[in-house]
Scaffold this motif. Structure first.
Motif, PDB file in Angstrom:
ATOM      1  N   PHE A 168      25.273 -40.433 -16.807  1.00  0.00           N
ATOM      2  CA  PHE A 168      26.435 -39.927 -15.940  1.00  0.00           C
ATOM      3  C   PHE A 168      26.785 -41.328 -15.288  1.00  0.00           C
ATOM      4  CE2 PHE A 168      26.166 -35.333 -17.110  1.00  0.00           C
ATOM      5  CZ  PHE A 168      27.506 -35.295 -17.617  1.00  0.00           C
ATOM      6  N   ARG A 169      25.810 -41.875 -15.517  1.00  0.00           N
ATOM      7  CA  ARG A 169      25.986 -43.181 -14.146  1.00  0.00           C
ATOM      8  C   ARG A 169      25.768 -44.681 -15.286  1.00  0.00           C
ATOM      9  NH1 ARG A 169      27.102 -46.802 -12.584  1.00  0.00           N
ATOM     10  NH2 ARG A 169      26.386 -47.930 -10.828  1.00  0.00           N
TER      11      ARG A 169
ATOM     12  N   TRP B 218      20.665 -30.578 -20.941  1.00  0.00           N
ATOM     13  CA  TRP B 218      20.551 -31.030 -19.770  1.00  0.00           C
ATOM     14  C   TRP B 218      22.150 -30.920 -18.853  1.00  0.00           C
ATOM     15  CZ3 TRP B 218      15.797 -33.978 -19.953  1.00  0.00           C
ATOM     16  CH2 TRP B 218      14.398 -32.633 -20.546  1.00  0.00           C
ATOM     17  N   CYS B 219      22.760 -31.672 -19.642  1.00  0.00           N
ATOM     18  CA  CYS B 219      24.244 -33.046 -19.133  1.00  0.00           C
ATOM     19  C   CYS B 219      25.633 -31.481 -19.283  1.00  0.00           C
ATOM     20  CB  CYS B 219      25.033 -33.853 -19.784  1.00  0.00           C
ATOM     21  SG  CYS B 219      23.464 -35.427 -19.392  1.00  0.00           S
ATOM     22  N   SER B 220      24.707 -30.558 -19.817  1.00  0.00           N
ATOM     23  CA  SER B 220      26.602 -29.841 -20.154  1.00  0.00           C
ATOM     24  C   SER B 220      25.763 -28.403 -18.998  1.00  0.00           C
ATOM     25  CB  SER B 220      25.881 -28.791 -21.579  1.00  0.00           C
ATOM     26  OG  SER B 220      26.558 -28.183 -21.589  1.00  0.00           O
ATOM     27  N   LYS B 221      24.619 -28.309 -19.043  1.00  0.00           N
ATOM     28  CA  LYS B 221      24.272 -27.019 -17.949  1.00  0.00           C
ATOM     29  C   LYS B 221      24.139 -27.651 -16.705  1.00  0.00           C
ATOM     30  CE  LYS B 221      20.254 -24.157 -17.065  1.00  0.00           C
ATOM     31  NZ  LYS B 221      19.037 -23.253 -17.617  1.00  0.00           N
ATOM     32  N   PHE B 222      23.570 -28.500 -16.367  1.00  0.00           N
ATOM     33  CA  PHE B 222      23.082 -29.054 -14.477  1.00  0.00           C
ATOM     34  C   PHE B 222      24.870 -30.753 -14.413  1.00  0.00           C
ATOM     35  CE2 PHE B 222      19.457 -28.105 -16.233  1.00  0.00           C
ATOM     36  CZ  PHE B 222      18.976 -27.174 -15.573  1.00  0.00           C
ATOM     37  N   GLY B 223      25.060 -31.203 -15.166  1.00  0.00           N
ATOM     38  CA  GLY B 223      25.931 -31.314 -14.574  1.00  0.00           C
ATOM     39  C   GLY B 223      27.267 -31.535 -13.831  1.00  0.00           C
TER      40      GLY B 223
ATOM     41  N   HIS C 231      37.298 -32.468 -20.378  1.00  0.00           N
ATOM     42  CA  HIS C 231      37.182 -31.308 -18.824  1.00  0.00           C
ATOM     43  C   HIS C 231      35.537 -31.732 -18.368  1.00  0.00           C
ATOM     44  CE1 HIS C 231      38.590 -29.575 -15.201  1.00  0.00           C
ATOM     45  NE2 HIS C 231      39.484 -30.483 -14.883  1.00  0.00           N
ATOM     46  N   ARG C 232      35.063 -30.856 -19.184  1.00  0.00           N
ATOM     47  CA  ARG C 232      33.343 -30.808 -18.674  1.00  0.00           C
ATOM     48  C   ARG C 232      33.014 -31.897 -18.079  1.00  0.00           C
ATOM     49  NH1 ARG C 232      33.858 -26.353 -21.575  1.00  0.00           N
ATOM     50  NH2 ARG C 232      32.663 -27.326 -23.354  1.00  0.00           N
ATOM     51  N   PHE C 233      33.327 -32.628 -19.402  1.00  0.00           N
ATOM     52  CA  PHE C 233      32.098 -34.350 -19.261  1.00  0.00           C
ATOM     53  C   PHE C 233      33.318 -35.116 -17.706  1.00  0.00           C
ATOM     54  CE2 PHE C 233      32.850 -38.726 -19.452  1.00  0.00           C
ATOM     55  CZ  PHE C 233      30.881 -39.208 -20.005  1.00  0.00           C
TER      56      PHE C 233
ATOM     57  N   PHE D 190      31.312 -36.276 -14.883  1.00  0.00           N
ATOM     58  CA  PHE D 190      31.711 -38.060 -14.174  1.00  0.00           C
ATOM     59  C   PHE D 190      32.245 -38.588 -13.335  1.00  0.00           C
ATOM     60  CE2 PHE D 190      33.450 -41.581 -15.916  1.00  0.00           C
ATOM     61  CZ  PHE D 190      32.275 -42.594 -15.658  1.00  0.00           C
ATOM     62  N   SER D 191      33.302 -37.608 -12.942  1.00  0.00           N
ATOM     63  CA  SER D 191      34.273 -38.110 -11.445  1.00  0.00           C
ATOM     64  C   SER D 191      33.265 -37.973 -10.511  1.00  0.00           C
ATOM     65  CB  SER D 191      35.307 -38.012 -12.228  1.00  0.00           C
ATOM     66  OG  SER D 191      36.574 -38.236 -13.567  1.00  0.00           O
ATOM     67  N   GLY D 192      32.335 -36.608 -10.198  1.00  0.00           N
ATOM     68  CA  GLY D 192      31.442 -36.972  -9.235  1.00  0.00           C
ATOM     69  C   GLY D 192      30.721 -37.316  -9.271  1.00  0.00           C
ATOM     70  N   THR D 193      29.755 -37.615 -10.066  1.00  0.00           N
ATOM     71  CA  THR D 193      28.328 -38.163  -9.736  1.00  0.00           C
ATOM     72  C   THR D 193      28.454 -39.632 -10.269  1.00  0.00           C
ATOM     73  OG1 THR D 193      27.866 -36.251 -11.588  1.00  0.00           O
ATOM     74  CG2 THR D 193      27.108 -38.686 -11.034  1.00  0.00           C
ATOM     75  N   SER D 194      28.863 -40.569 -11.671  1.00  0.00           N
ATOM     76  CA  SER D 194      29.021 -42.191 -11.313  1.00  0.00           C
ATOM     77  C   SER D 194      29.866 -42.721  -9.777  1.00  0.00           C
ATOM     78  CB  SER D 194      29.965 -42.222 -12.670  1.00  0.00           C
ATOM     79  OG  SER D 194      30.067 -43.719 -12.517  1.00  0.00           O
ATOM     80  N   PRO D 195      30.600 -42.162  -9.581  1.00  0.00           N
ATOM     81  CA  PRO D 195      31.451 -42.936  -8.207  1.00  0.00           C
ATOM     82  C   PRO D 195      30.613 -42.426  -6.674  1.00  0.00           C
ATOM     83  CG  PRO D 195      33.249 -41.285  -9.133  1.00  0.00           C
ATOM     84  CD  PRO D 195      31.914 -41.404 -10.048  1.00  0.00           C
ATOM     85  N   HIS D 196      29.175 -41.913  -6.906  1.00  0.00           N
ATOM     86  CA  HIS D 196      28.650 -41.723  -6.038  1.00  0.00           C
ATOM     87  C   HIS D 196      27.653 -43.010  -6.237  1.00  0.00           C
ATOM     88  CE1 HIS D 196      25.762 -39.299  -3.268  1.00  0.00           C
ATOM     89  NE2 HIS D 196      24.560 -39.895  -3.900  1.00  0.00           N
TER      90      HIS D 196
END
Length: 239
Positions: A26-27, A54-59, A190-192, A196-202
């Motif tokens: 996601f980064r 993992w990305c689907s379950k925890f992202g 939408h899930r991705f 992505f919008s919550g992780t990458s900007p961090h």
């Protein structure tokens, strides 16, 4: 403070490996196979299908925990919508950011009319719980009519020159869209994009406004917070 990390019980790999794979995906603009290759170089054998699960379950869970750690959102909202292709069909990605560039929410819809704008405004109000002082959009008329219904007392500014912050926020999504070669379903998109919008900007602070020592200190805190919310460490970092 209790850990916000989801349970990794039952997984073959330790939480450190899961957290790192989700962070890589996601980064950076990487495919699952490229993340698999990077992990193999480090001596960790894990299939790209496992990384996908993992990305689907925890992202989304990780992204939600990061959003809850953000400071209060600003009172000036910038909204914009952009066309994305999903399984060969055109859809609209609606996005709202505040004046500091924090992503408030995203929504994938098949229309850009008043009903779609109204739905997005109501979703934003439910999520933020506080109406903004100002809403900035382009000249799409759907925004104006929907805003008068949902938030009639909020100032509305319409100009293609004032909305660069929202338009620029689409650029990382465009980059990932090219890497993924498009999305296969609305739900998958939408899930991705939510994760992505919550992780990458961090991990992308406004570096141009920081000195090098301040940037490194800020990133150290952000990495520590990531480790906390993913369960790698048990104590959050101080801001």
């Amino acid at each position: 403070m209790r850990s916000a990390s989801p349970s990794c019980k039952g997984n073959r790999y330790p939480v450190e490996v899961i957290s790192h794979c989700v962070w890589l995906y996601f980064r950076f603009p990487l495919s699952f196979r490229e993340v698999e290759e990077l992990m193999l170089e480090r001596g960790i054998v894990v299939s790209y299908e496992t990384i996908r699960r993992w990305c689907s379950k925890f992202g989304q869970t990780y992204a939600g925990a990061l959003r809850r750690r953000q400071p209060q959102f600003g009172d000036k909202w910038h909204l914009d919508e952009v066309v994305i292709k999903i399984n060969g069909r055109l859809q609209y990605l609606w996005r709202a950011v505040d004046q500091d560039g924090h992503v408030l929410d995203i929504l994938v819809q098949n229309r850009r009319d008043k009903a779609a704008a109204r739905r997005f405004f109501r979703r934003l109000l439910k999520k933020t719980r506080t109406p903004p002082r100002v809403v900035v959009t382009d000249k799409l008329r759907s925004y104006d009519t929907a805003l008068r219904e949902v938030m009639p007392c909020v100032e509305h500014r319409q100009s293609k020159y004032l909305n660069n912050r929202a338009e620029n926020s689409h650029q990382p999504t465009r980059q990932r869209e090219r890497t993924l070669k498009g999305f296969r379903s609305v739900g998958g998109a939408h899930r991705f994009l939510s994760a992505f919008s919550g992780t990458s900007p961090h991990f992308r602070p406004r570096r141009h406004l920081m000195t090098t020592p301040n940037y490194r200190a800020e990133m150290t805190v952000r990495f520590a917070n990531w480790k906390h919310i993913t369960g790698v460490t048990g104590r959050p970092a101080a801001a």
